[in-house]
Design a protein around this motif. Structure first.
Motif, PDB file in Angstrom:
ATOM      1  N   ALA A 268      -1.709  -3.590  -7.457  1.00 11.37           N
ATOM      2  CA  ALA A 268      -1.606  -5.028  -7.721  1.00 11.37           C
ATOM      3  C   ALA A 268      -1.110  -5.771  -6.482  1.00 11.37           C
ATOM      4  N   SER A 269      -0.254  -5.122  -5.696  1.00  5.50           N
ATOM      5  CA  SER A 269       0.241  -5.749  -4.468  1.00  5.50           C
ATOM      6  C   SER A 269      -0.873  -5.909  -3.434  1.00  5.50           C
ATOM      7  N   ASP A 270      -1.849  -4.988  -3.460  1.00  5.51           N
ATOM      8  CA  ASP A 270      -2.994  -5.086  -2.537  1.00  5.51           C
ATOM      9  C   ASP A 270      -3.943  -6.211  -2.912  1.00  5.51           C
ATOM     10  N   SER A 271      -3.864  -6.679  -4.168  1.00 10.35           N
ATOM     11  CA  SER A 271      -4.885  -7.603  -4.671  1.00 10.35           C
ATOM     12  C   SER A 271      -4.951  -8.894  -3.865  1.00 10.35           C
ATOM     13  N   LEU A 277     -16.994  -6.701  -2.316  1.00 10.26           N
ATOM     14  CA  LEU A 277     -18.180  -6.796  -1.470  1.00 10.26           C
ATOM     15  C   LEU A 277     -19.450  -6.387  -2.203  1.00 10.26           C
ATOM     16  N   GLY A 278     -19.355  -6.136  -3.502  1.00  4.40           N
ATOM     17  CA  GLY A 278     -20.514  -5.700  -4.276  1.00  4.40           C
ATOM     18  C   GLY A 278     -20.405  -4.235  -4.616  1.00  4.40           C
ATOM     19  N   LYS A 279     -20.868  -3.366  -3.707  1.00  6.32           N
ATOM     20  CA  LYS A 279     -20.793  -1.927  -3.951  1.00  6.32           C
ATOM     21  C   LYS A 279     -19.394  -1.386  -3.684  1.00  6.32           C
ATOM     22  N   TYR A 280     -18.671  -2.071  -2.802  1.00  8.31           N
ATOM     23  CA  TYR A 280     -17.339  -1.622  -2.403  1.00  8.31           C
ATOM     24  C   TYR A 280     -16.345  -2.778  -2.513  1.00  8.31           C
ATOM     25  N   TYR A 281     -15.066  -2.403  -2.553  1.00  8.97           N
ATOM     26  CA  TYR A 281     -13.987  -3.354  -2.293  1.00  8.97           C
ATOM     27  C   TYR A 281     -13.551  -3.164  -0.849  1.00  8.97           C
ATOM     28  N   ALA A 282     -12.953  -4.202  -0.279  1.00 11.22           N
ATOM     29  CA  ALA A 282     -12.351  -4.089   1.046  1.00 11.22           C
ATOM     30  C   ALA A 282     -10.961  -4.697   0.992  1.00 11.22           C
ATOM     31  N   ILE A 283      -9.957  -3.876   1.323  1.00  9.83           N
ATOM     32  CA  ILE A 283      -8.594  -4.380   1.499  1.00  9.83           C
ATOM     33  C   ILE A 283      -8.490  -4.801   2.963  1.00  9.83           C
ATOM     34  N   GLY A 307      -3.115  -9.764  -8.976  1.00 12.90           N
ATOM     35  CA  GLY A 307      -2.635  -8.756  -9.918  1.00 12.90           C
ATOM     36  C   GLY A 307      -3.665  -7.694 -10.253  1.00 12.90           C
ATOM     37  N   PHE A 308      -4.886  -7.825  -9.708  1.00 17.12           N
ATOM     38  CA  PHE A 308      -5.927  -6.820  -9.928  1.00 17.12           C
ATOM     39  C   PHE A 308      -5.461  -5.469  -9.397  1.00 17.12           C
ATOM     40  N   SER A 309      -5.758  -4.414 -10.138  1.00 14.64           N
ATOM     41  CA  SER A 309      -5.527  -3.057  -9.640  1.00 14.64           C
ATOM     42  C   SER A 309      -6.706  -2.187 -10.046  1.00 14.64           C
ATOM     43  N   TYR A 310      -6.912  -1.132  -9.288  1.00 13.82           N
ATOM     44  CA  TYR A 310      -8.029  -0.216  -9.530  1.00 13.82           C
ATOM     45  C   TYR A 310      -7.435   1.150  -9.803  1.00 13.82           C
ATOM     46  N   ASP A 311      -7.442   1.516 -11.097  1.00 12.90           N
ATOM     47  CA  ASP A 311      -6.690   2.668 -11.604  1.00 12.90           C
ATOM     48  C   ASP A 311      -7.652   3.570 -12.357  1.00 12.90           C
TER      49      ASP A 311
END
Length: 338
Positions: A268-271, A277-283, A307-311
């Motif tokens: 969530a902190s990374d959000s 990007l479509g196929k991928y996320y980019a931090i 607050g989004f997280s990828y779990d």
């Protein structure tokens, strides 16, 4: 379009599972690659890989025995190299817990050596492999990979006027890689009992080939400083056991030191710095070395909600027992059957 023909490429940890998959794809896709340097400290694995890819048949290949802990060896290995893929790491959680400084020396100091050698030798692109365990780490392995990620992202701040980009790809458990759960369960099947750490446990799932495609994407599209995260399915550990050995008893043995019930790849902190990007996320870095508006326009990027997280436990995409069996047959063992 990415073209690695006439390029010199080096992969650290090149005799491992990822390195062999990367080598296979590079040689088939780019027949005119100038040089493909396989750097690894394990001479036996060099010998074994040389049986599959002999230098007389693959003149671009160089088998280079070396350790990422050795600065001078990296400086020699990186001479004339255009692209570096950093896959070398100590990755077994329980071994890292018992041998902490060895993990630090390889995963953190080794990463710094790779960065400095790349800066000194005129490398153009560096992509480092990360892990879901680097997000909100609770074990030493994850903590060292988080530190490694930070080093590679920050390397873009010290490149000066050098034409080089550093980026990171972060993904989950790789099917069929050395030490992964699927080959482990397939071996345990002979004993009639499959050990389950916790029946609630989930993990992300990716194939070796998809991991290689992530690296290719980073080489083609990175602007420097991104941590790329794929959109991939999760699986339940009990479903893996059922897919491989439905006739076996599942015995609960408890979570090992440093393990999580569920893995995160984006916290969530990374959000606040994460873009879809479509196929991928980019931090992205908090202060990227490029114009953010240009980046968003180029990739049609959309900011994820605060607050989004990828779990792996809250994923929207899941492997089923049937899909796991199909994936195992494709990516782990073509002779697999139940």
């Amino acid at each position: 379009m990415l073209d690695l023909n006439n390029k010199s490429i080096l992969i650290t940890g090149g005799t491992g599972s990822f390195g062999k998959a990367f080598t296979r794809i590079i040689l088939s896709r780019y027949p005119n690659v100038r040089r493909l340097v396989i750097l690894s400290r394990d001479e036996q694995k060099h010998f074994q890989m040389g049986m599959d890819y002999p230098e007389k048949d693959y003149p671009a290949i160089r088998y280079f025995v070396g350790d990422v802990r050795d600065k001078n060896r990296l400086l020699r290995a990186f001479e004339g190299v255009d692209v570096v893929i950093h896959a070398a790491a100590m990755k077994h959680v329980h071994i890292a817990e018992y041998n902490p400084m060895e993990c630090v020396k390889t995963n953190i100091l080794g990463a710094e050596n790779v960065i400095n050698a790349a800066l000194s030798c005129g490398v153009k692109d560096v992509v480092a492999l990360s892990t879901d365990k680097a997000a909100a780490p609770i074990n030493l392995y994850g903590a060292t990979k988080l530190a490694s990620d930070k080093l590679f992202v920050a390397a873009n701040n010290i490149r000066g006027n050098r034409d080089v980009k550093f980026s990171v790809v972060r993904y989950g458990n790789v099917m069929g890689s050395n030490g992964s759960v699927m080959p482990f369960f397939m071996n345990k099947k002979r004993e009639g009992v499959i050990p389950i750490t916790d029946p609630r446990m989930t993990r992300f799932n990716i194939s070796l080939d998809d991991g290689v495609e992530m690296v290719m994407n980073a080489l083609e599209s990175a602007w420097g400083g991104e941590i790329f995260v794929p959109k991939i399915p999760s699986y339940k550990i009990t479903d893996v056991a059922e897919a491989i050995a439905p006739e076996c008893k599942q015995e609960i043995v408890g979570i090992r030191a440093g393990e999580k019930l569920h893995e995160e790849m984006i916290t969530a902190s990374d959000s606040l710095n994460t873009w879809d990007l479509g196929k991928y996320y980019a931090i992205l870095p908090q202060k990227p070395n490029f114009d953010l508006e240009d980046y968003v326009k180029k990739f049609n990027a959309k900011r994820v909600p605060d607050g989004f997280s990828y779990d792996s436990g809250k994923n929207t995409e899941w492997e089923t027992i049937a899909s796991l069996r199909e994936q195992i047959k494709i990516h782990v063992d073509p002779n697999f059957s139940i």
